[in-house]
Design a protein around this motif. Structure first.
Motif, PDB file in Angstrom:
ATOM      1  N   SER A 192     -26.906  19.206 -21.671  1.00  0.00           N
ATOM      2  CA  SER A 192     -28.266  18.592 -21.975  1.00  0.00           C
ATOM      3  C   SER A 192     -28.491  18.170 -23.569  1.00  0.00           C
ATOM      4  CB  SER A 192     -29.213  19.894 -22.000  1.00  0.00           C
ATOM      5  OG  SER A 192     -28.920  20.943 -22.863  1.00  0.00           O
ATOM      6  N   LEU A 193     -29.304  17.609 -23.813  1.00  0.00           N
ATOM      7  CA  LEU A 193     -29.710  16.771 -25.362  1.00  0.00           C
ATOM      8  C   LEU A 193     -29.491  18.185 -26.231  1.00  0.00           C
ATOM      9  CD1 LEU A 193     -32.280  14.124 -24.708  1.00  0.00           C
ATOM     10  CD2 LEU A 193     -29.938  13.814 -25.332  1.00  0.00           C
ATOM     11  N   HIS A 194     -30.484  19.182 -25.913  1.00  0.00           N
ATOM     12  CA  HIS A 194     -30.414  20.294 -26.804  1.00  0.00           C
ATOM     13  C   HIS A 194     -29.139  20.947 -27.208  1.00  0.00           C
ATOM     14  CE1 HIS A 194     -32.240  23.673 -28.760  1.00  0.00           C
ATOM     15  NE2 HIS A 194     -31.491  24.544 -28.169  1.00  0.00           N
ATOM     16  N   ARG A 195     -28.314  21.385 -26.236  1.00  0.00           N
ATOM     17  CA  ARG A 195     -26.859  21.777 -26.160  1.00  0.00           C
ATOM     18  C   ARG A 195     -25.987  20.814 -27.160  1.00  0.00           C
ATOM     19  NH1 ARG A 195     -22.896  22.945 -20.876  1.00  0.00           N
ATOM     20  NH2 ARG A 195     -21.083  23.692 -22.271  1.00  0.00           N
ATOM     21  N   VAL A 196     -26.005  19.434 -27.205  1.00  0.00           N
ATOM     22  CA  VAL A 196     -25.366  18.565 -27.823  1.00  0.00           C
ATOM     23  C   VAL A 196     -25.670  18.164 -29.215  1.00  0.00           C
ATOM     24  CG1 VAL A 196     -23.738  18.077 -25.992  1.00  0.00           C
ATOM     25  CG2 VAL A 196     -25.726  16.603 -26.819  1.00  0.00           C
ATOM     26  N   GLY A 197     -27.064  18.659 -29.389  1.00  0.00           N
ATOM     27  CA  GLY A 197     -27.846  18.292 -30.707  1.00  0.00           C
ATOM     28  C   GLY A 197     -28.263  16.790 -30.886  1.00  0.00           C
ATOM     29  N   MET A 198     -28.239  16.194 -29.658  1.00  0.00           N
ATOM     30  CA  MET A 198     -28.748  14.796 -29.676  1.00  0.00           C
ATOM     31  C   MET A 198     -30.198  14.939 -29.414  1.00  0.00           C
ATOM     32  SD  MET A 198     -25.652  13.329 -27.732  1.00  0.00           S
ATOM     33  CE  MET A 198     -25.680  11.477 -27.831  1.00  0.00           C
ATOM     34  N   SER A 199     -30.811  13.734 -29.764  1.00  0.00           N
ATOM     35  CA  SER A 199     -32.116  13.295 -29.605  1.00  0.00           C
ATOM     36  C   SER A 199     -32.390  11.957 -29.062  1.00  0.00           C
ATOM     37  CB  SER A 199     -33.095  13.789 -30.449  1.00  0.00           C
ATOM     38  OG  SER A 199     -32.776  12.825 -31.706  1.00  0.00           O
ATOM     39  N   LEU A 200     -33.417  11.640 -28.429  1.00  0.00           N
ATOM     40  CA  LEU A 200     -33.782  10.039 -27.921  1.00  0.00           C
ATOM     41  C   LEU A 200     -34.628   9.475 -29.172  1.00  0.00           C
ATOM     42  CD1 LEU A 200     -34.706  10.970 -24.502  1.00  0.00           C
ATOM     43  CD2 LEU A 200     -32.761   9.324 -25.218  1.00  0.00           C
ATOM     44  N   ARG A 201     -34.179   8.398 -29.200  1.00  0.00           N
ATOM     45  CA  ARG A 201     -35.121   7.315 -30.237  1.00  0.00           C
ATOM     46  C   ARG A 201     -36.669   7.164 -29.728  1.00  0.00           C
ATOM     47  NH1 ARG A 201     -33.131   2.059 -31.202  1.00  0.00           N
ATOM     48  NH2 ARG A 201     -33.824   2.303 -33.359  1.00  0.00           N
ATOM     49  N   LYS A 202     -36.683   6.991 -28.264  1.00  0.00           N
ATOM     50  CA  LYS A 202     -38.176   7.062 -27.844  1.00  0.00           C
ATOM     51  C   LYS A 202     -37.858   7.509 -26.222  1.00  0.00           C
ATOM     52  CE  LYS A 202     -37.741   2.405 -26.388  1.00  0.00           C
ATOM     53  NZ  LYS A 202     -38.213   0.864 -26.488  1.00  0.00           N
ATOM     54  N   PRO A 203     -39.008   8.229 -25.559  1.00  0.00           N
ATOM     55  CA  PRO A 203     -38.970   8.719 -24.517  1.00  0.00           C
ATOM     56  C   PRO A 203     -38.912   7.746 -23.434  1.00  0.00           C
ATOM     57  CG  PRO A 203     -41.105   9.200 -25.374  1.00  0.00           C
ATOM     58  CD  PRO A 203     -40.122   8.567 -26.339  1.00  0.00           C
ATOM     59  N   PRO A 204     -37.983   7.884 -22.404  1.00  0.00           N
ATOM     60  CA  PRO A 204     -37.903   6.803 -21.434  1.00  0.00           C
ATOM     61  C   PRO A 204     -38.730   6.979 -20.436  1.00  0.00           C
ATOM     62  CG  PRO A 204     -36.387   8.649 -20.756  1.00  0.00           C
ATOM     63  CD  PRO A 204     -37.070   9.040 -22.323  1.00  0.00           C
TER      64      PRO A 204
ATOM     65  N   SER B  57     -19.677   5.924 -26.910  1.00  0.00           N
ATOM     66  CA  SER B  57     -19.464   7.188 -27.826  1.00  0.00           C
ATOM     67  C   SER B  57     -20.305   8.287 -27.462  1.00  0.00           C
ATOM     68  CB  SER B  57     -19.079   6.869 -29.079  1.00  0.00           C
ATOM     69  OG  SER B  57     -20.195   6.102 -29.643  1.00  0.00           O
ATOM     70  N   CYS B  58     -21.533   7.644 -27.585  1.00  0.00           N
ATOM     71  CA  CYS B  58     -22.827   8.744 -27.241  1.00  0.00           C
ATOM     72  C   CYS B  58     -22.530   9.232 -25.929  1.00  0.00           C
ATOM     73  CB  CYS B  58     -23.865   8.086 -27.450  1.00  0.00           C
ATOM     74  SG  CYS B  58     -24.368   8.041 -29.309  1.00  0.00           S
TER      75      CYS B  58
ATOM     76  N   PHE C 268     -31.634  -3.206 -26.074  1.00  0.00           N
ATOM     77  CA  PHE C 268     -30.210  -3.578 -25.991  1.00  0.00           C
ATOM     78  C   PHE C 268     -29.622  -2.562 -27.301  1.00  0.00           C
ATOM     79  CE2 PHE C 268     -31.764  -7.399 -23.891  1.00  0.00           C
ATOM     80  CZ  PHE C 268     -30.893  -7.203 -22.841  1.00  0.00           C
ATOM     81  N   ARG C 269     -30.163  -1.269 -27.203  1.00  0.00           N
ATOM     82  CA  ARG C 269     -29.741  -0.435 -28.044  1.00  0.00           C
ATOM     83  C   ARG C 269     -29.499   0.981 -27.704  1.00  0.00           C
ATOM     84  NH1 ARG C 269     -30.539  -1.262 -33.785  1.00  0.00           N
ATOM     85  NH2 ARG C 269     -31.339  -3.341 -34.239  1.00  0.00           N
ATOM     86  N   CYS C 270     -28.749   1.578 -28.181  1.00  0.00           N
ATOM     87  CA  CYS C 270     -28.111   2.897 -27.685  1.00  0.00           C
ATOM     88  C   CYS C 270     -29.620   3.848 -28.089  1.00  0.00           C
ATOM     89  CB  CYS C 270     -27.179   3.503 -28.168  1.00  0.00           C
ATOM     90  SG  CYS C 270     -26.663   5.256 -28.182  1.00  0.00           S
ATOM     91  N   GLN C 271     -30.036   4.479 -27.056  1.00  0.00           N
ATOM     92  CA  GLN C 271     -31.052   5.162 -27.464  1.00  0.00           C
ATOM     93  C   GLN C 271     -30.812   6.548 -28.109  1.00  0.00           C
ATOM     94  OE1 GLN C 271     -34.586   4.034 -26.759  1.00  0.00           O
ATOM     95  NE2 GLN C 271     -33.104   2.518 -27.069  1.00  0.00           N
ATOM     96  N   TYR C 272     -29.664   6.813 -28.216  1.00  0.00           N
ATOM     97  CA  TYR C 272     -29.249   7.961 -29.153  1.00  0.00           C
ATOM     98  C   TYR C 272     -28.982   7.779 -30.513  1.00  0.00           C
ATOM     99  CZ  TYR C 272     -28.603  10.128 -24.468  1.00  0.00           C
ATOM    100  OH  TYR C 272     -28.954  10.548 -23.206  1.00  0.00           O
ATOM    101  N   CYS C 273     -27.977   6.657 -30.683  1.00  0.00           N
ATOM    102  CA  CYS C 273     -27.865   6.489 -32.106  1.00  0.00           C
ATOM    103  C   CYS C 273     -28.188   4.981 -32.609  1.00  0.00           C
ATOM    104  CB  CYS C 273     -26.258   6.498 -32.208  1.00  0.00           C
ATOM    105  SG  CYS C 273     -25.300   5.210 -31.510  1.00  0.00           S
ATOM    106  N   GLY C 274     -28.679   4.051 -32.074  1.00  0.00           N
ATOM    107  CA  GLY C 274     -29.311   2.935 -32.155  1.00  0.00           C
ATOM    108  C   GLY C 274     -28.410   1.783 -32.284  1.00  0.00           C
TER     109      GLY C 274
END
Length: 194
Positions: A146-158, A137-138, A101-107
Motif C-alpha cells: 500500500s502507499l501508506h506502507r511504503v511512505g509514497m503519495s500520489l500527485r493527484k487522485p486517479p 523505479s517507483c 506522461f509523468r510518474c504520479q509518485y515522483c513526477g
C-alpha cells in the motif's frame, strides 16, 4: 518508452514526416489534438479527389499524375461532421495522457509503466480510479504494498477523465512538427497575450 513519445502512438510515423495534412472536423476543429489528427499527403489528396474533404491550405509543392497536377494539401476539412466520442477508452495511451506522461509518485518523465494504487493482490481492480502512470523505479519500490506502507503519495487522485478533458490535455503536447498553416486551426481559441 524508448523513442520520442510524441510519435510512438502513431501507426506509421515515417509516413507523416513529409507533408502531412492536418485533418479538421466539419466544425473546423481537429479530430484530435493528441495524437494530432494527421493524414499522409497521399490520403489527403485521395480524399480531396473523392470530394470527401475541402482543402483549406496547401504546401508549395505539387504532385503530378499523367493528367493532373495538384498542390499537396496541408489542411483539409471533412465535409461530413464526425461526432466526437463521449466515452473515453481505458487504454495505456489515454492513461498516460491523463497523467501528463509523468510518474504520479515522483513526477519523472519517460520510462513509464502503470501501477495499481490498491494492488491487485489486495483486491485492487484495473480501472481509471485505481491505475496510474508510474516510472519503473517507483513501481518497483511500491511493488504490491500500500502507499501508506511504503511512505509514497500520489500527485493527484486517479479518476476517469471525460473526452473534453483528454482533448484539452492533448493540446499541451504538440507534435515535433507544426506547419505554419496549421496554427490558426490548432490554437484559435487560446487566450491572447495582452
Amino acid at each position: 518508452m524508448d523513442g520520442d513519445f510524441r510519435t510512438e502512438f502513431v501507426r506509421e510515423p515515417g509516413a507523416l514526416k513529409h507533408h502531412p495534412a492536418l485533418v479538421l472536423n466539419a466544425d473546423y476543429r481537429p479530430l484530435s489534438y493528441y495524437p494530432l489528427s494527421l493524414w499522409p499527403w497521399q490520403d489527403a489528396v485521395k480524399a480531396a479527389w473523392m470530394e470527401r474533404v475541402d482543402i483549406v491550405a496547401e504546401y508549395d509543392i505539387t504532385v503530378r499524375s499523367p493528367s493532373t497536377e495538384i498542390r499537396i494539401p496541408s489542411v483539409v476539412v471533412l465535409k461530413d461532421f464526425v461526432t466526437p466520442r463521449k466515452r473515453v477508452a481505458f487504454t495505456r495511451f489515454n492513461l498516460f495522457l491523463r497523467d501528463e506522461f509523468r510518474c504520479q509518485y515522483c513526477g519523472a518523465k519517460g520510462d513509464l509503466t502503470f501501477d495499481h494504487v490498491v494492488p491487485r493482490a489486495a483486491g485492487g481492480i484495473t480501472s481509471w480510479e485505481n491505475v496510474v502512470a508510474a516510472c519503473s523505479s517507483c513501481n518497483l519500490k511500491k511493488g504490491s504494498k500500500s502507499l501508506h506502507r511504503v511512505g509514497m503519495s500520489l500527485r493527484k487522485p486517479p479518476r476517469q477523465p471525460n473526452a473534453e478533458e483528454l482533448r484539452n490535455m492533448g493540446r499541451k503536447f504538440p507534435p515535433n512538427h507544426l506547419h505554419d498553416s496549421w496554427m490558426d486551426f490548432l490554437y484559435w481559441d487560446t487566450e491572447l497575450d495582452a
